[in-house]
Design a protein around this motif. Structure first.
Motif, short mmCIF file in Angstrom:
data_model
loop_
_atom_site.label_atom_id
_atom_site.label_comp_id
_atom_site.label_asym_id
_atom_site.label_seq_id
_atom_site.Cartn_x
_atom_site.Cartn_y
_atom_site.Cartn_z
N ALA A 75 8.17 -75.31 22.08
CA ALA A 75 9.39 -74.58 22.37
C ALA A 75 10.63 -75.44 22.13
O ALA A 75 11.60 -75.02 21.48
CB ALA A 75 9.37 -74.07 23.82
N LEU A 76 10.61 -76.67 22.67
CA LEU A 76 11.79 -77.52 22.57
C LEU A 76 12.05 -77.95 21.14
O LEU A 76 13.20 -78.01 20.69
CB LEU A 76 11.61 -78.75 23.47
N GLN A 77 10.99 -78.26 20.39
CA GLN A 77 11.18 -78.65 19.00
C GLN A 77 11.70 -77.48 18.17
O GLN A 77 12.43 -77.69 17.19
CB GLN A 77 9.85 -79.19 18.44
N GLY A 82 4.15 -66.87 26.64
CA GLY A 82 4.81 -65.74 26.02
C GLY A 82 6.16 -66.10 25.43
O GLY A 82 6.51 -65.67 24.32
N GLY A 83 6.94 -66.91 26.16
CA GLY A 83 8.24 -67.33 25.65
C GLY A 83 8.12 -68.17 24.39
O GLY A 83 8.89 -68.02 23.44
N THR A 84 7.14 -69.07 24.37
CA THR A 84 6.93 -69.92 23.19
C THR A 84 6.50 -69.09 21.99
O THR A 84 6.95 -69.33 20.86
CB THR A 84 5.85 -70.98 23.51
N LEU A 85 5.63 -68.11 22.22
CA LEU A 85 5.20 -67.22 21.14
C LEU A 85 6.37 -66.43 20.59
O LEU A 85 6.52 -66.26 19.37
CB LEU A 85 4.11 -66.29 21.66
N MET A 125 9.56 -67.32 20.62
CA MET A 125 10.41 -68.24 19.88
C MET A 125 9.83 -68.53 18.49
O MET A 125 10.57 -68.58 17.49
CB MET A 125 10.57 -69.54 20.66
N SER A 126 8.52 -68.71 18.41
CA SER A 126 7.87 -69.00 17.14
C SER A 126 7.98 -67.82 16.19
O SER A 126 8.22 -67.99 14.98
CB SER A 126 6.40 -69.37 17.36
N ILE A 145 16.17 -67.62 24.23
CA ILE A 145 14.81 -67.34 24.70
C ILE A 145 14.27 -68.52 25.49
O ILE A 145 13.60 -68.34 26.52
CB ILE A 145 13.89 -67.03 23.50
N TYR A 146 14.58 -69.74 25.05
CA TYR A 146 14.10 -70.94 25.74
C TYR A 146 14.65 -70.99 27.17
O TYR A 146 13.90 -71.18 28.13
CB TYR A 146 14.53 -72.18 24.96
#
Length: 336
Positions: free
Chosen positions: A68-70, A294-297, A299-300, A325-326
């Motif tokens: 997420a951060l990257q 879910g948030g990471t998905l 963002m991707s 989103i992050y």
């Protein structure tokens, strides 16, 4: 430890790039495998430390937080590169494919969350699908590199995808080139890679222990600390490499390193499940882990859409949406 990880991590990245060229792996496979491995070493050790320490939420949140951060850092790099939208300029089908593979890999823990009682010993069997998808993704990357069936439309704002390779080749011919390391024998480069790997690995262990201490001292949930604090420290090499690459004009290389590192970070989810000996990692991580996943998905998927749409504006929809989103994911996780 943050200073150690930055200094050693940047040097590790340069050595890995040189070895990738010398071994003939190339940017697609060598970059995703070798570079992803060495820059993720601190995070690997942090994840194992948390899993062995019995904090499932902390162990799962670290790799998700790294991804997420990257991804957020790509938005920061977009601010540095003011000539055009970064996702527009860094036109690369390899980066699009890796983003799709990453989304597929992120879907696996969702299925594991829905089947908490399905285990082989203490490991969820779906965990085995994560490295399988990673390996198949490398095969697809190699096939795309050899015989691409699609080509991005080139515009006046599109960066030359071969610029980074040209610089690397000139460094190979000129031992005095910046960060080339080509005066050193290949054997010494492997030895330096191993020594620096041990150094950042030890730093990752300290970061992991410090993160668990913060959890114990503040009473905050391990998933929140892992998704934010420890991830911010262990992922610093990727930020430095990304900003440097963008400032030098190696846009495709910089974006590719982040996305390739994100795909590699998904292997740490499998590593966390194996190292967590108390049962299924996913069932014990709780609802916070599912929110972070879910948030990471999301963002991707937003990044993948930005790479496909390639907006011409300086800051596209993905540059605004991804940081939002992050932050929203963290606030939602804290509120549960």
């Amino acid at each position: 430890m943050a200073v150690v990880i930055v200094l050693a991590g940047v040097r590790l990245t340069r050595i890995a790039e040189t070895l990738s060229d010398r071994t003939g792996l190339g940017d697609a496979v060598g970059g995703a495998l070798l570079l992803g491995a060495v820059t993720s070493l601190p995070g690997n050790v942090t994840v194992v430390t948390g899993a062995l320490g019995g904090d499932a939420g902390f162990a799962l949140a670290n790799p998700l937080g790294g991804i997420a951060l990257q991804t957020v850092w790509l938005a920061i790099a977009d601010l540095v590169y003011r000539r055009a939208n970064l996702e527009h300029a860094a036109a690369s089908l390899q980066n699009v494919l890796q983003s799709i593979v990453l989304s597929a890999m992120l879907a696996v823990p969702v299925l594991a969350y829905a089947t908490p009682t399905l285990t082989l010993g203490w490991v969820h069997p779906l965990t085995l699908l994560i490295p399988a998808l990673y390996g198949y993704g490398l095969v697809l990357l190699r096939q795309m590199q050899r015989a691409p069936m699609w080509q991005p439309t080139r515009t006046e704002q599109t960066a030359d995808a071969d610029a980074g390779d040209a610089v690397e080749n000139s460094n190979a011919e000129d031992p005095g080139g910046p960060g080339s390391g080509d005066e050193t024998s290949t054997a010494r480069l492997w030895a330096a890679l191993a020594a620096l790997g041990l150094l950042v690995g030890a730093a990752g262990w300290v970061v992991g222990r410090a993160g668990l201490s913060v959890v114990a001292g503040t009473g905050l949930e391990g998933g929140i600390i892992g998704f934010t604090l420890t991830t911010a420290v262990s992922s610093l090499p990727e930020l430095v490499v990304l900003v440097t690459a963008v400032r030098l004009g190696h846009l495709t290389l910089g974006v590719g390193n982040i996305i390739g590192g994100n795909v590699f970070d998904m292997l740490m989810v499998a590593l966390a499940d194996v190292a967590y000996l108390r049962g299924s990692l996913y069932s014990d991580a709780g609802p916070t882990g599912l929110i972070l996943l879910g948030g990471t998905l999301l963002m991707s998927a937003t990044l993948a859409a930005g790479l496909v749409m390639r907006e011409r504006r300086w800051i596209g929809f993905e540059g605004v949406s991804i940081p939002a989103i992050y932050v929203g994911t963290i606030l939602l996780a804290i509120g549960t």
